[in-house]
Enzyme design. Structure first.
Site, PDB file in Angstrom:
ATOM      1  N   ASN A  51      -8.862   3.819  -1.390  1.00 36.30           N
ATOM      2  CA  ASN A  51      -9.249   4.685  -0.276  1.00 36.30           C
ATOM      3  C   ASN A  51      -8.456   5.991  -0.201  1.00 36.30           C
ATOM      4  OD1 ASN A  51     -11.334   3.074   0.636  1.00 36.30           O
ATOM      5  ND2 ASN A  51      -9.984   1.856   1.931  1.00 36.30           N
TER       6      ASN A  51
ATOM      7  N   ASP B  59      -0.517   2.615  -5.266  1.00 34.82           N
ATOM      8  CA  ASP B  59      -0.584   1.192  -5.594  1.00 34.82           C
ATOM      9  C   ASP B  59      -1.879   0.907  -6.344  1.00 34.82           C
ATOM     10  OD1 ASP B  59      -1.758   1.839  -2.918  1.00 34.82           O
ATOM     11  OD2 ASP B  59      -2.452  -0.235  -3.040  1.00 34.82           O
TER      12      ASP B  59
ATOM     13  N   PHE C  32      -2.736   7.783   8.002  1.00 34.58           N
ATOM     14  CA  PHE C  32      -3.367   6.622   7.389  1.00 34.58           C
ATOM     15  C   PHE C  32      -3.963   6.942   6.016  1.00 34.58           C
ATOM     16  CE2 PHE C  32      -3.089   5.248  11.772  1.00 34.58           C
ATOM     17  CZ  PHE C  32      -2.564   3.980  11.582  1.00 34.58           C
TER      18      PHE C  32
ATOM     19  N   ASN D 140      -6.629   6.265   4.389  1.00 30.39           N
ATOM     20  CA  ASN D 140      -7.997   6.737   4.190  1.00 30.39           C
ATOM     21  C   ASN D 140      -8.210   8.192   4.615  1.00 30.39           C
ATOM     22  OD1 ASN D 140      -7.753   6.155   6.897  1.00 30.39           O
ATOM     23  ND2 ASN D 140      -9.738   5.177   7.082  1.00 30.39           N
TER      24      ASN D 140
ATOM     25  N   HIS E 240       0.820  -1.217   0.000  1.00 25.95           N
ATOM     26  CA  HIS E 240       0.000   0.000   0.000  1.00 25.95           C
ATOM     27  C   HIS E 240       0.854   1.268   0.000  1.00 25.95           C
ATOM     28  CE1 HIS E 240      -4.138   0.992  -0.218  1.00 25.95           C
ATOM     29  NE2 HIS E 240      -4.418   1.152   1.066  1.00 25.95           N
TER      30      HIS E 240
END
Length: 177
Positions: free
Chosen positions: A111, A90, A63, A65, A17
């Site tokens: 996200n 990614d 993070f 999101n 990610h």
């Protein structure tokens, strides 16, 4: 500005990610510059000059999101519009070793991209490098797949696609100067 989407570096740097951050670190290395942690932007920042374009490099250190909030904060500070930002991330729909430049609106279920679109609150096209990581066989495994480290073979292929993406970035910027 060129942004590499990521989760917090200490825990997630070596995961699929965080491929977007790998791209930014490679780009910075190509220009012999280091990224510095910038608390007010919740991430790592550097500046490089490409074809007389002053380019800010940015890796959010929050993070995935909520990456959009950090990107919006630095973009607002420097008066950078969404359509002037290249996002590297990614992509499950491309195999390791593949990357594609795309100019469009939409998140395709990612996200980090969803967060950017929601925070900027605009339906506007923007550039992004989709860097392939492949897809797990079972859809239920996607979360654990993206948050795990790629195999040695996948790392080699991903690094090849990152070098290709850097070359494409230079071509893209040579056409805008």
């Amino acid at each position: 500005m060129i942004v590499g989407l990521s989760n917090p570096k200490n825990k997630y740097h070596n995961t699929r990610h965080n491929i977007g951050s790998w791209y930014i670190y490679s780009l910075a290395k190509n220009f012999n510059t280091l990224l510095k942690k910038e608390k007010k932007f919740f991430g790592f920042v550097a500046s490089i000059d490409i074809y007389s374009n002053n380019i800010r490099l940015f890796i959010p250190n929050i993070f995935m999101n909520i990456n959009g909030s950090a990107i919006y904060k630095i973009a607002s500070f420097y008066n950078i519009n969404l359509n002037e930002i290249l996002i590297a991330h990614d992509d499950l729909d491309l195999e390791s070793g593949q990357s594609k430049l795309k100019y469009s609106y939409g998140h395709s279920g990612h996200n980090g991209l969803r967060s950017i679109i929601n925070i900027f609150n605009k339906k506007i096209n923007f550039y992004r490098f989709r860097i392939g990581i492949g897809r797990p066989k079972n859809k239920k495994d996607i979360s654990s797949f993206v948050l795990s480290a790629p195999t040695t073979t996948e790392i080699d292929l991903i690094n090849i696609s990152i070098q290709y993406a850097i070359k494409e970035t230079l071509i893209l910027l040579s056409n805008t100067s």
